[in-house]
Design a protein around this motif. Sequence first.
Motif, PDB file in Angstrom:
ATOM      1  N   VAL A  78      36.453  46.152  74.321  1.00 36.42           N
ATOM      2  CA  VAL A  78      36.348  45.137  73.267  1.00 36.42           C
ATOM      3  C   VAL A  78      35.831  43.830  73.887  1.00 36.42           C
ATOM      4  O   VAL A  78      34.921  43.188  73.339  1.00 36.42           O
ATOM      5  N   ASP A  79      36.366  43.467  75.057  1.00 29.78           N
ATOM      6  CA  ASP A  79      35.914  42.242  75.732  1.00 29.78           C
ATOM      7  C   ASP A  79      34.430  42.316  76.061  1.00 29.78           C
ATOM      8  O   ASP A  79      33.688  41.358  75.864  1.00 29.78           O
ATOM      9  N   ASP A  80      34.021  43.473  76.573  1.00 31.54           N
ATOM     10  CA  ASP A  80      32.605  43.647  76.903  1.00 31.54           C
ATOM     11  C   ASP A  80      31.728  43.477  75.664  1.00 31.54           C
ATOM     12  O   ASP A  80      30.679  42.828  75.705  1.00 31.54           O
ATOM     13  N   LEU A  81      32.170  44.086  74.557  1.00 25.53           N
ATOM     14  CA  LEU A  81      31.372  44.009  73.327  1.00 25.53           C
ATOM     15  C   LEU A  81      31.305  42.578  72.795  1.00 25.53           C
ATOM     16  O   LEU A  81      30.252  42.112  72.360  1.00 25.53           O
ATOM     17  N   MET A  82      32.445  41.871  72.870  1.00 22.91           N
ATOM     18  CA  MET A  82      32.453  40.474  72.408  1.00 22.91           C
ATOM     19  C   MET A  82      31.579  39.611  73.327  1.00 22.91           C
ATOM     20  O   MET A  82      30.890  38.700  72.872  1.00 22.91           O
ATOM     21  N   GLY A  83      31.604  39.929  74.603  1.00 26.59           N
ATOM     22  CA  GLY A  83      30.757  39.203  75.562  1.00 26.59           C
ATOM     23  C   GLY A  83      29.283  39.401  75.227  1.00 26.59           C
ATOM     24  O   GLY A  83      28.497  38.447  75.253  1.00 26.59           O
ATOM     25  N   LEU A  84      28.930  40.627  74.904  1.00 26.56           N
ATOM     26  CA  LEU A  84      27.530  40.922  74.553  1.00 26.56           C
ATOM     27  C   LEU A  84      27.126  40.213  73.266  1.00 26.56           C
ATOM     28  O   LEU A  84      26.003  39.721  73.147  1.00 26.56           O
ATOM     29  N   LEU A  85      28.057  40.173  72.318  1.00 27.28           N
ATOM     30  CA  LEU A  85      27.776  39.506  71.052  1.00 27.28           C
ATOM     31  C   LEU A  85      27.501  38.017  71.299  1.00 27.28           C
ATOM     32  O   LEU A  85      26.539  37.443  70.771  1.00 27.28           O
ATOM     33  N   ARG A  86      28.358  37.423  72.140  1.00 27.66           N
ATOM     34  CA  ARG A  86      28.203  36.010  72.506  1.00 27.66           C
ATOM     35  C   ARG A  86      26.816  35.775  73.122  1.00 27.66           C
ATOM     36  O   ARG A  86      26.088  34.871  72.745  1.00 27.66           O
ATOM     37  N   LEU A  87      26.477  36.655  74.050  1.00 29.67           N
ATOM     38  CA  LEU A  87      25.194  36.556  74.742  1.00 29.67           C
ATOM     39  C   LEU A  87      24.028  36.708  73.769  1.00 29.67           C
ATOM     40  O   LEU A  87      23.055  35.949  73.802  1.00 29.67           O
ATOM     41  N   TYR A  88      24.162  37.693  72.879  1.00 29.49           N
ATOM     42  CA  TYR A  88      23.093  37.953  71.900  1.00 29.49           C
ATOM     43  C   TYR A  88      22.875  36.706  71.044  1.00 29.49           C
ATOM     44  O   TYR A  88      21.747  36.255  70.857  1.00 29.49           O
ATOM     45  N   LEU A  89      23.978  36.146  70.543  1.00 29.38           N
ATOM     46  CA  LEU A  89      23.847  34.983  69.663  1.00 29.38           C
ATOM     47  C   LEU A  89      23.245  33.801  70.426  1.00 29.38           C
ATOM     48  O   LEU A  89      22.324  33.142  69.957  1.00 29.38           O
ATOM     49  N   SER A 113      36.918  35.164  68.219  1.00 32.05           N
ATOM     50  CA  SER A 113      37.309  33.944  68.936  1.00 32.05           C
ATOM     51  C   SER A 113      36.574  32.740  68.335  1.00 32.05           C
ATOM     52  O   SER A 113      35.530  32.879  67.697  1.00 32.05           O
ATOM     53  N   ASP A 114      37.159  31.548  68.584  1.00 33.78           N
ATOM     54  CA  ASP A 114      36.612  30.321  67.985  1.00 33.78           C
ATOM     55  C   ASP A 114      35.170  30.078  68.403  1.00 33.78           C
ATOM     56  O   ASP A 114      34.337  29.662  67.595  1.00 33.78           O
ATOM     57  N   ASP A 115      34.877  30.334  69.693  1.00 31.26           N
ATOM     58  CA  ASP A 115      33.504  30.022  70.130  1.00 31.26           C
ATOM     59  C   ASP A 115      32.498  30.970  69.479  1.00 31.26           C
ATOM     60  O   ASP A 115      31.384  30.555  69.150  1.00 31.26           O
ATOM     61  N   ILE A 116      32.900  32.226  69.260  1.00 33.84           N
ATOM     62  CA  ILE A 116      31.976  33.153  68.589  1.00 33.84           C
ATOM     63  C   ILE A 116      31.790  32.720  67.129  1.00 33.84           C
ATOM     64  O   ILE A 116      30.664  32.697  66.617  1.00 33.84           O
ATOM     65  N   CYS A 117      32.880  32.303  66.482  1.00 34.62           N
ATOM     66  CA  CYS A 117      32.759  31.815  65.096  1.00 34.62           C
ATOM     67  C   CYS A 117      31.820  30.621  65.027  1.00 34.62           C
ATOM     68  O   CYS A 117      31.002  30.507  64.102  1.00 34.62           O
ATOM     69  N   ALA A 118      31.910  29.738  66.036  1.00 27.53           N
ATOM     70  CA  ALA A 118      31.038  28.558  66.040  1.00 27.53           C
ATOM     71  C   ALA A 118      29.575  28.971  66.213  1.00 27.53           C
ATOM     72  O   ALA A 118      28.684  28.438  65.544  1.00 27.53           O
ATOM     73  N   LEU A 119      29.337  29.946  67.097  1.00 26.81           N
ATOM     74  CA  LEU A 119      27.962  30.434  67.281  1.00 26.81           C
ATOM     75  C   LEU A 119      27.423  31.071  66.005  1.00 26.81           C
ATOM     76  O   LEU A 119      26.261  30.893  65.646  1.00 26.81           O
ATOM     77  N   ILE A 120      28.288  31.811  65.316  1.00 25.84           N
ATOM     78  CA  ILE A 120      27.876  32.454  64.059  1.00 25.84           C
ATOM     79  C   ILE A 120      27.473  31.382  63.044  1.00 25.84           C
ATOM     80  O   ILE A 120      26.432  31.472  62.395  1.00 25.84           O
ATOM     81  N   GLN A 121      28.318  30.358  62.960  1.00 26.57           N
ATOM     82  CA  GLN A 121      28.018  29.275  62.012  1.00 26.57           C
ATOM     83  C   GLN A 121      26.707  28.594  62.339  1.00 26.57           C
ATOM     84  O   GLN A 121      25.897  28.307  61.455  1.00 26.57           O
ATOM     85  N   GLU A 122      26.505  28.370  63.626  1.00 26.50           N
ATOM     86  CA  GLU A 122      25.266  27.730  64.066  1.00 26.50           C
ATOM     87  C   GLU A 122      24.068  28.614  63.688  1.00 26.50           C
ATOM     88  O   GLU A 122      23.073  28.139  63.129  1.00 26.50           O
TER      89      GLU A 122
END
Length: 245
Positions: A78-89, A113-122
């Motif tokens: 799950v961490d790896d996948l979230m990391g990739l999502l962060r990177l992709y965004l 996580s909050d930082d991923i939500c912020a990236l999504i919003q951006e």
Amino acid sequence: MLDVLPQQLPNVIPTHIAIIMDGNGRWAKARGLPRIAGHRQGAEAVRRSVESCRELGVSYLTLFAFSSENWKRPASEVDDLMGLLRLYLRREIAELAKNDVRLKIIGDRSKLSDDICALIQEGESRTKLNAGLTLTIAISYGAQAEIVNAARLIAAAHKRGDLDLDEIDEGMFSRFLYTESMPDPDLLIRTSGEQRLSNFMLWQSAYAELLFMDVYWPDFDKQSLMKAIDTFNARDRRFGATSGP
Ligand code: IPE
Ligand code: IPE
Ligand code: MG
């Protein structure tokens, strides 16, 4: 007499293509690599698909990236996948904005996580005026939860007195789903050979053409997409009616 060569009719490009991107783990296993290597290549296949859909003139591409059930996987994956999502965004938002792609994320954000939500919003706000291709990525998404959420919103609107019971029909119900006013998928592809929906777009796929392809997601390319569109064109969509004369 005119010598007319039999001409192939040009393919109709589906307005909305949805893809259950499956098989990253098996792609990696077949190469003796860790699962994350498959997910990394899967992210490349996402980039390729977005590009191919833009080239072919697809209006909506919806990708299932992480299901509400995928939280059950080992924490490290799950961490790896979230990391990739962060990177992709982080890497792709500027590119999507430049290429007239509108980004939309659907699913239960409360678990992200909050930082991923912020990236999504951006990403969503920077691309909201784009009209070339709507790229929807389903993350922490489950169709049953989406339908339950819509029912709750409708019940609340009724309780407030904003909605009469007889106003509730299929069209209005669907506007309470995460997909809101988006047209339903015409073609739903699942890669990797599995033949199930795994809780993806159960409402919206009522009349989608289903296509199960024997390719692992990391190997999915423009050719695979064109093959899928060919198959789609060979289908006879009747929507419950009878076909032609
Ligand atoms: C799809 O690949 C990606 C996600 C579900 C996140 P899988 O990780 O399910 O790959 P397989 O099915 O184990 O091969
Ligand atoms: C479905 O794949 C979810 C995504 C592709 C994101 P899974 O690999 O999680 O589905 P099951 O467990 O085989 O049904
Ligand atoms: Mg899988």
